[in-house]
Design a protein around this motif. Sequence first.
Motif, short mmCIF file in Angstrom:
data_model
loop_
_atom_site.label_atom_id
_atom_site.label_comp_id
_atom_site.label_asym_id
_atom_site.label_seq_id
_atom_site.Cartn_x
_atom_site.Cartn_y
_atom_site.Cartn_z
N UNK A 274 -0.55 -13.56 5.95
CA UNK A 274 -0.77 -12.12 5.85
C UNK A 274 0.12 -11.36 6.85
N UNK A 275 0.28 -11.93 8.04
CA UNK A 275 1.11 -11.27 9.06
C UNK A 275 2.56 -11.19 8.58
N UNK A 276 3.07 -12.30 8.04
CA UNK A 276 4.46 -12.28 7.55
C UNK A 276 4.64 -11.27 6.43
N UNK A 277 3.65 -11.19 5.52
CA UNK A 277 3.75 -10.25 4.41
C UNK A 277 3.77 -8.80 4.92
N UNK A 278 2.90 -8.48 5.87
CA UNK A 278 2.86 -7.12 6.43
C UNK A 278 4.16 -6.82 7.16
N UNK A 279 4.65 -7.77 7.95
CA UNK A 279 5.91 -7.56 8.68
C UNK A 279 7.08 -7.35 7.72
N UNK A 280 7.08 -8.10 6.61
CA UNK A 280 8.15 -7.92 5.62
C UNK A 280 8.03 -6.56 4.93
N UNK A 281 6.79 -6.11 4.73
CA UNK A 281 6.56 -4.84 4.02
C UNK A 281 7.10 -3.65 4.80
N UNK A 282 6.96 -3.69 6.12
CA UNK A 282 7.38 -2.53 6.91
C UNK A 282 8.89 -2.43 7.06
N UNK A 283 9.62 -3.36 6.46
CA UNK A 283 11.07 -3.24 6.42
C UNK A 283 11.53 -2.48 5.19
N UNK A 284 10.59 -2.16 4.29
CA UNK A 284 10.90 -1.44 3.06
C UNK A 284 10.95 0.06 3.33
N UNK A 285 11.99 0.72 2.88
CA UNK A 285 12.16 2.16 3.14
C UNK A 285 11.00 2.98 2.58
N UNK A 286 10.50 2.59 1.40
CA UNK A 286 9.38 3.32 0.79
C UNK A 286 8.14 3.24 1.68
N UNK A 287 7.85 2.04 2.17
CA UNK A 287 6.69 1.85 3.05
C UNK A 287 6.89 2.60 4.36
N UNK A 288 8.09 2.51 4.91
CA UNK A 288 8.38 3.21 6.16
C UNK A 288 8.20 4.72 6.00
N UNK A 289 8.56 5.24 4.82
CA UNK A 289 8.39 6.67 4.59
C UNK A 289 6.93 7.07 4.62
N UNK A 290 6.06 6.26 4.02
CA UNK A 290 4.63 6.56 4.02
C UNK A 290 4.05 6.46 5.43
N UNK A 291 4.53 5.45 6.19
CA UNK A 291 4.06 5.33 7.57
C UNK A 291 4.48 6.56 8.37
N UNK A 292 5.71 7.01 8.14
CA UNK A 292 6.18 8.20 8.84
C UNK A 292 5.34 9.42 8.53
N UNK A 293 4.83 9.53 7.30
CA UNK A 293 4.00 10.67 6.92
C UNK A 293 2.67 10.69 7.68
N UNK A 294 2.24 9.53 8.19
CA UNK A 294 0.97 9.49 8.93
C UNK A 294 1.11 10.00 10.36
N UNK A 295 2.35 10.08 10.83
CA UNK A 295 2.57 10.49 12.21
C UNK A 295 2.42 9.37 13.21
N UNK A 296 2.18 8.14 12.73
CA UNK A 296 2.01 6.99 13.62
C UNK A 296 3.32 6.22 13.72
N UNK A 297 3.51 5.54 14.83
CA UNK A 297 4.63 4.61 14.94
C UNK A 297 4.32 3.40 14.06
N UNK A 298 5.36 2.63 13.74
CA UNK A 298 5.16 1.47 12.88
C UNK A 298 4.17 0.49 13.50
N UNK A 299 4.31 0.21 14.80
CA UNK A 299 3.44 -0.77 15.43
C UNK A 299 2.00 -0.27 15.50
N UNK A 300 1.81 1.03 15.75
CA UNK A 300 0.45 1.58 15.77
C UNK A 300 -0.17 1.52 14.38
#
Length: 529
Positions: free
Chosen positions: A466-492
């Motif tokens: 599960x950790x590897x899958x999540x780490x791989x997911x946050x390298x995707x631009x689409x996922x990173x865009x959604x994380x950015x919309x939350x106002x949180x850093x990727x690690x948070x």
Amino acid sequence: MATDQTQGNGPLPRQIPFIIVNEAAERFSFYGMRNILTPFLISTLLLFVPLEDRTGEAKHVFHTFVIGAYFTPLLGGFLADRLFGKYKTILWLSLFYVAGHACLAIFEDNLKGFYFGLFLIALGAGGIKPLVSAFVGDQFDQTNKKRAKVVYDAFYWCINFGSFFASLLMPLLLKDYGPSVAFGVPGLLMAFAVLVFWLGRNKYVNVPPAPPNPDSLTRVARTALLAKRPGEGRPGLVVAVIGVAGAIVSLLMSYSWGFVIGACTALVLLLAFGGIGTGMQLERARGHHPDEAVEGVRAVLRILIVFALVTPFWSLFDQKASTWIVQANSMTSPVLDIFGWQFQVLPAQMQALNPLLVMLLIPFNNLALFPLLRAIGIEPTALRRMTAGIAFSGVAWLVIGWIQLSMDGGTPMSILWQLAPYALLTMGEVLVSATGLEFAYSQAPASMKGVIMSFWTLAVTVGNLWVLIVNASVKNDYVLGHIGDTGLSVIAFQMFFFAGFALLTALVFGLYALRYKMVDNYRGGTAPA
């Protein structure tokens, strides 16, 4: 003496000290290497990786290694049970283990050589993992079986004692003497462990490999899936075939996902769909296999659901040696003064809290917490303890996420703030890990106990997947865009995601526990007169 032996209180086997010393040295070597792996990767071996990607790559390497170390017990168990016996398998795989440590010390600046060393350690450490404790049990019989508990308690103590001092000393060796010494010392301890184990060779009780079992789990499952009934289809077989197709697709996707993610996902799909399909048609195996074997497979399938719900806990727990160290690297470390001795805590040394707290929390729970719960009418059953343990791990990640939010907001945070999440996570470990073994042993029929222990280690593999899958997911631009919309850093964001993952799982686990019917499959009988 005759009375003691009749009651199972005979003398301790004289070969036991050899195994105890071997275990203490082996665990020190494993945790010593494991606990400095992430900081070494970030500070030395992965310097060629761009700074913004280095942490993610280090976590990927670490959790890939853990996956390997908890997958190879399946291989070790097969070699011991079917071909060579426990003693020879432990001895030969331990030599691979020593060679792996040597590679880490020699190839500190060579990527392929270092990774090959990690592979050898995963093969050796994982391969002997299910065998050493079982080898201990082989040394006892009806005359002294009650002494076994003392030895297993000593085993657990050695694991945590070794991990505690390894967590304290290895980061200092890495900082002051470099990686060759820091990885070389665990290698020397592992070589010492092998020597001690070999010295006891003429004293051990060696149980020969068992012949093939015609009523094994896989054979009963195959019979159930392939059996036909007049006028009925084979829906279970269809479900199992869907799992096979999904596994093939997963392997084909390994090129883009990475081999480890692809292969482990394929294994999960095979087990999940194969288990569901077998359960749907299990009654068809009756008449072809004894009722005991059929019921044994049913028990294993029920236990596997529990194990599957525990995998999120392992995805949180093992990140204390990766994500939590990464966070600690960005925290301030005050100089502490204890009885005139001044020292500064290194990030990797915070892991020493885990084994120290384990040694404190186990007696606290058994002597204070559990009796108090019983006094107020709450029985701390195995499934209730595991539910609470998963929830504790989720709360620990809420706290670690709050710390990250404060740091992201510009507030300097002392490394001592990690004391609280470490305490919560360790409470979760005590409630899940030790309890899970107790639960699995009590629920599994005698003929299936070895299989169950292998699946328990596989749960750790899936948790790290599960950790590897999540780490791989946050390298995707689409996922990173959604994380950015939350106002949180990727690690948070990842920290709060894992917290929610665990808390939701605790809820589902608790609901399943309400429906689970406990059985008692402890071995009966008395010692011979």
